[in-house]
Design a protein around this motif. Structure first.
Motif, PDB file in Angstrom:
ATOM      1  N   PHE A 133       1.226  -0.736   0.492  1.00 60.22           N
ATOM      2  CA  PHE A 133       0.010   0.266   0.126  1.00 60.22           C
ATOM      3  C   PHE A 133       0.874   1.075   0.209  1.00 60.22           C
ATOM      4  O   PHE A 133       0.708   2.310  -1.047  1.00 60.22           O
ATOM      5  CB  PHE A 133      -0.861  -0.466   1.123  1.00 60.22           C
ATOM      6  N   THR A 134       1.806   0.751   1.059  1.00 58.28           N
ATOM      7  CA  THR A 134       2.748   2.549   1.105  1.00 58.28           C
ATOM      8  C   THR A 134       3.563   2.751  -0.462  1.00 58.28           C
ATOM      9  O   THR A 134       3.179   4.052  -0.485  1.00 58.28           O
ATOM     10  CB  THR A 134       3.362   3.098   2.305  1.00 58.28           C
ATOM     11  N   PHE A 135       4.404   1.706  -0.373  1.00 56.73           N
ATOM     12  CA  PHE A 135       5.196   2.080  -1.198  1.00 56.73           C
ATOM     13  C   PHE A 135       5.588   1.313  -3.238  1.00 56.73           C
ATOM     14  O   PHE A 135       5.809   1.538  -3.510  1.00 56.73           O
ATOM     15  CB  PHE A 135       6.616   1.535  -0.855  1.00 56.73           C
ATOM     16  N   HIS A 136       4.130   0.047  -3.562  1.00 54.63           N
ATOM     17  CA  HIS A 136       3.292   0.056  -4.064  1.00 54.63           C
ATOM     18  C   HIS A 136       4.548  -1.107  -4.105  1.00 54.63           C
ATOM     19  O   HIS A 136       5.055  -1.259  -5.528  1.00 54.63           O
ATOM     20  CB  HIS A 136       3.303   0.666  -5.616  1.00 54.63           C
ATOM     21  N   ALA A 137       4.935  -2.279  -3.805  1.00 56.91           N
ATOM     22  CA  ALA A 137       6.208  -2.519  -4.455  1.00 56.91           C
ATOM     23  C   ALA A 137       6.536  -4.313  -4.183  1.00 56.91           C
ATOM     24  O   ALA A 137       5.287  -4.458  -3.183  1.00 56.91           O
ATOM     25  CB  ALA A 137       7.336  -2.238  -3.442  1.00 56.91           C
ATOM     26  N   LYS A 138       7.117  -4.972  -4.331  1.00 53.72           N
ATOM     27  CA  LYS A 138       6.628  -6.647  -4.267  1.00 53.72           C
ATOM     28  C   LYS A 138       7.548  -6.777  -2.540  1.00 53.72           C
ATOM     29  O   LYS A 138       8.417  -6.224  -2.748  1.00 53.72           O
ATOM     30  CB  LYS A 138       6.959  -6.887  -5.349  1.00 53.72           C
ATOM     31  N   THR A 139       7.131  -7.841  -2.592  1.00 54.02           N
ATOM     32  CA  THR A 139       7.955  -8.465  -0.967  1.00 54.02           C
ATOM     33  C   THR A 139       9.008  -8.669  -1.435  1.00 54.02           C
ATOM     34  O   THR A 139       8.871  -9.491  -2.639  1.00 54.02           O
ATOM     35  CB  THR A 139       6.980  -8.715   0.018  1.00 54.02           C
ATOM     36  N   SER A 140      10.486  -8.545  -0.803  1.00 55.96           N
ATOM     37  CA  SER A 140      11.330 -10.059  -1.348  1.00 55.96           C
ATOM     38  C   SER A 140      12.233 -10.141   0.135  1.00 55.96           C
ATOM     39  O   SER A 140      11.839  -9.689   1.099  1.00 55.96           O
ATOM     40  CB  SER A 140      11.657  -8.910  -2.792  1.00 55.96           C
ATOM     41  N   VAL A 141      12.557 -10.827  -0.025  1.00 52.44           N
ATOM     42  CA  VAL A 141      14.019 -11.922   0.832  1.00 52.44           C
ATOM     43  C   VAL A 141      14.609 -10.611   0.990  1.00 52.44           C
ATOM     44  O   VAL A 141      15.023  -9.824   2.546  1.00 52.44           O
ATOM     45  CB  VAL A 141      14.922 -12.625   0.701  1.00 52.44           C
ATOM     46  N   ARG A 142      15.467  -9.752   0.408  1.00 51.66           N
ATOM     47  CA  ARG A 142      16.052  -8.601   0.684  1.00 51.66           C
ATOM     48  C   ARG A 142      15.380  -7.353   1.291  1.00 51.66           C
ATOM     49  O   ARG A 142      15.692  -6.873   2.565  1.00 51.66           O
ATOM     50  CB  ARG A 142      16.600  -7.891  -0.633  1.00 51.66           C
ATOM     51  N   LYS A 143      14.392  -7.006   0.875  1.00 51.80           N
ATOM     52  CA  LYS A 143      12.916  -6.201   1.377  1.00 51.80           C
ATOM     53  C   LYS A 143      12.921  -6.899   2.794  1.00 51.80           C
ATOM     54  O   LYS A 143      12.972  -5.485   3.647  1.00 51.80           O
ATOM     55  CB  LYS A 143      11.999  -5.750   0.231  1.00 51.80           C
ATOM     56  N   GLY A 144      12.472  -7.819   2.799  1.00 50.00           N
ATOM     57  CA  GLY A 144      11.887  -8.386   4.109  1.00 50.00           C
ATOM     58  C   GLY A 144      13.297  -8.053   4.833  1.00 50.00           C
ATOM     59  O   GLY A 144      13.180  -7.778   6.395  1.00 50.00           O
ATOM     60  N   ILE A 145      14.332  -8.176   5.164  1.00 49.95           N
ATOM     61  CA  ILE A 145      15.356  -8.273   5.728  1.00 49.95           C
ATOM     62  C   ILE A 145      15.741  -7.278   5.956  1.00 49.95           C
ATOM     63  O   ILE A 145      16.161  -6.465   7.267  1.00 49.95           O
ATOM     64  CB  ILE A 145      17.078  -9.007   5.328  1.00 49.95           C
ATOM     65  N   GLY A 146      15.822  -5.914   5.010  1.00 51.59           N
ATOM     66  CA  GLY A 146      16.055  -4.355   5.178  1.00 51.59           C
ATOM     67  C   GLY A 146      14.608  -4.035   5.859  1.00 51.59           C
ATOM     68  O   GLY A 146      15.359  -3.075   7.277  1.00 51.59           O
TER      69      GLY A 146
END
Length: 124
Positions: free
Chosen positions: A59-72
Motif C-alpha cells: 500500500f505505502t510504497f507499491h512494491a513487491k515483497t522480497s527476501v532482501r526487502k524483508g531483511i532490510g
C-alpha cells in the motif's frame, strides 16, 4: 519543496502507521495489565510488525515483497524497536504512566521509522 510522490507516500505511511500503531498499542494495553511492560510492548510490536510489513510494501510504497526487502525492513525495525524500548523505559522513568508513555515514544520513533523504511522500499 517536497515531491508529490514523496508526499503521497507520507500520507499512505501515516495511514499504515496509524493502523499498525493502534494494533501495537491495543495489544500492549491489554497485556501490560498482566505482564511486564517490556514484554507486553515487545509482543505488541512483533505482531504489528507483520501487519506493517505487508501494508508498507503493497500500500505505502507499491512494491513487491522480497527476501532482501524483508531483511532490510526487519533491520530497520530492529533499530526502531531498540529506540522504542529505550524511550518507553525512559518516559516511564520520568514518571509517565505505562498507559501514556507509548504515545511519547511514537512521537519520536514514527518519523524516524519512515525515513528508514522508505530507504528499504525505494530503489533510489
Amino acid at each position: 519543496m517536497i515531491k508529490r510522490e514523496t508526499f503521497n507516500e507520507l500520507i499512505r505511511f501515516v495511514i499504515v502507521g496509524t493502523i499498525s500503531t493502534a494494533l501495537h498499542y491495543g495489544i500492549y494495553w491489554v497485556l501490560q495489565h498482566w505482564m511486564n511492560v517490556n514484554i507486553a510492548y515487545t509482543i505488541g510490536y512483533a505482531l504489528s510488525f507483520l501487519c506493517n510489513y505487508y501494508l508498507s510494501a503493497y500500500f505505502t510504497f507499491h512494491a513487491k515483497t522480497s527476501v532482501r526487502k524483508g531483511i532490510g525492513f526487519g533491520g530497520a525495525h530492529a533499530v526502531n524497536y531498540c529506540l522504542h524500548i529505550v524511550l518507553l523505559n525512559f518516559f516511564i522513568w520520568l514518571g509517565l504512566s505505562p498507559e501514556v508513555a507509548p504515545f511519547a515514544v511514537y512521537a519520536i520513533a514514527v518519523p524516524t521509522n519512515f525515513v528508514m523504511v522508505r530507504f528499504v522500499f525505494k530503489d533510489t
